[in-house]
Design an enzyme around this catalytic site. Structure first.
Site, PDB file in Angstrom:
ATOM      1  N   CYS A 104       0.861  -1.185   0.000  1.00 17.02           N
ATOM      2  CA  CYS A 104       0.000   0.000   0.000  1.00 17.02           C
ATOM      3  C   CYS A 104       0.894   1.230   0.000  1.00 17.02           C
ATOM      4  CB  CYS A 104      -0.989   0.000   1.162  1.00 17.02           C
ATOM      5  SG  CYS A 104      -0.272   0.235   2.802  1.00 17.02           S
ATOM      6  N   ASN A 135       2.517   1.478   4.131  1.00 15.41           N
ATOM      7  CA  ASN A 135       2.843   0.242   4.848  1.00 15.41           C
ATOM      8  C   ASN A 135       2.622   0.381   6.354  1.00 15.41           C
ATOM      9  OD1 ASN A 135       5.710  -1.924   5.379  1.00 15.41           O
ATOM     10  ND2 ASN A 135       3.640  -2.547   4.880  1.00 15.41           N
ATOM     11  N   CYS A 146      -1.047   0.767   7.395  1.00 10.53           N
ATOM     12  CA  CYS A 146      -2.471   0.437   7.607  1.00 10.53           C
ATOM     13  C   CYS A 146      -2.867  -0.812   6.808  1.00 10.53           C
ATOM     14  CB  CYS A 146      -3.392   1.601   7.220  1.00 10.53           C
ATOM     15  SG  CYS A 146      -3.238   3.067   8.252  1.00 10.53           S
ATOM     16  N   ARG A 147      -3.195  -0.623   5.524  1.00  2.27           N
ATOM     17  CA  ARG A 147      -3.791  -1.703   4.741  1.00  2.27           C
ATOM     18  C   ARG A 147      -2.853  -2.872   4.473  1.00  2.27           C
ATOM     19  NH1 ARG A 147      -5.977   1.508  -0.275  1.00  2.27           N
ATOM     20  NH2 ARG A 147      -3.989   2.540   0.080  1.00  2.27           N
ATOM     21  N   SER A 148      -1.639  -2.622   3.994  1.00  2.00           N
ATOM     22  CA  SER A 148      -0.769  -3.759   3.653  1.00  2.00           C
ATOM     23  C   SER A 148      -0.316  -4.555   4.872  1.00  2.00           C
ATOM     24  CB  SER A 148       0.407  -3.332   2.776  1.00  2.00           C
ATOM     25  OG  SER A 148       1.252  -2.407   3.410  1.00  2.00           O
ATOM     26  N   ASP A 194      -9.350   2.854   2.245  1.00  7.57           N
ATOM     27  CA  ASP A 194      -8.155   3.398   2.882  1.00  7.57           C
ATOM     28  C   ASP A 194      -8.539   4.123   4.174  1.00  7.57           C
ATOM     29  OD1 ASP A 194      -5.795   4.559   3.673  1.00  7.57           O
ATOM     30  OD2 ASP A 194      -5.261   5.255   1.663  1.00  7.57           O
TER      31      ASP A 194
END
Length: 154
Positions: free
Chosen positions: A8, A11, A13-15, A123
């Site tokens: 993401c 690096n 939050c999402r990934s 996101d």
């Protein structure tokens, strides 16, 4: 061993959520030795920073720890190191392709493309809705694991 890199923007939050959800899913399926799973950023903005506290809390609600994870930037050599490079949105895919100098082997994919509802992972940096991101990541990782289990072994 199948090597997967989730990517993401930062690096934090999402990934990393995807990294640790996927690790949890493969561990529960008794497949940990079959996979190497990591995550990275397309930007340099958060390098060295821990997973964003609200993302850590959302993972912890489900018994998953991201302890020790710090952000790192994706590199061109990751393309050779990993079998799949999984982005969270179209902007990630564009930046991943640029960093890798293309995608000649078709390794770069968007996470929700493995599901019945392709699109972008919400996101939470902008929405503040970590539950929506959790739902997207869980759906995507579950579908990805099912896809990999159905795929013929090389």
């Amino acid at each position: 061993m199948k090597r997967i890199l989730f990517v993401c923007h930062g690096n934090i939050c999402r990934s990393p959520m995807a990294e640790f959800v996927m690790k949890d899913l493969v561990q529960k399926a008794g497949l940990s030795s079959d996979y190497h799973i990591s995550s990275a950023a397309t930007s340099t903005e958060e390098i060295g920073n821990a997973v964003y506290p609200p993302a850590q809390r959302k993972l912890a609600e489900h018994g998953i720890s991201a302890k020790g994870k710090t952000a790192r930037q994706m590199t061109r050599s990751d393309y050779d190191r990993y079998d799949l490079l999984i982005g969270m949105d179209e902007w990630n895919i564009r930046n991943m392709t640029r960093i890798c100098g293309g995608d000649p082997e078709g390794k770069i994919h968007q996470l929700l493309d493995f599901t019945h509802r392709p699109g972008e992972v919400a996101d939470p940096w902008y929405t503040g809705d970590f539950e929506a991101t959790w739902q997207d990541v869980l759906l995507g990782c579950t579908a990805l694991l099912q896809h990999l289990q159905r795929a013929p072994r090389r």
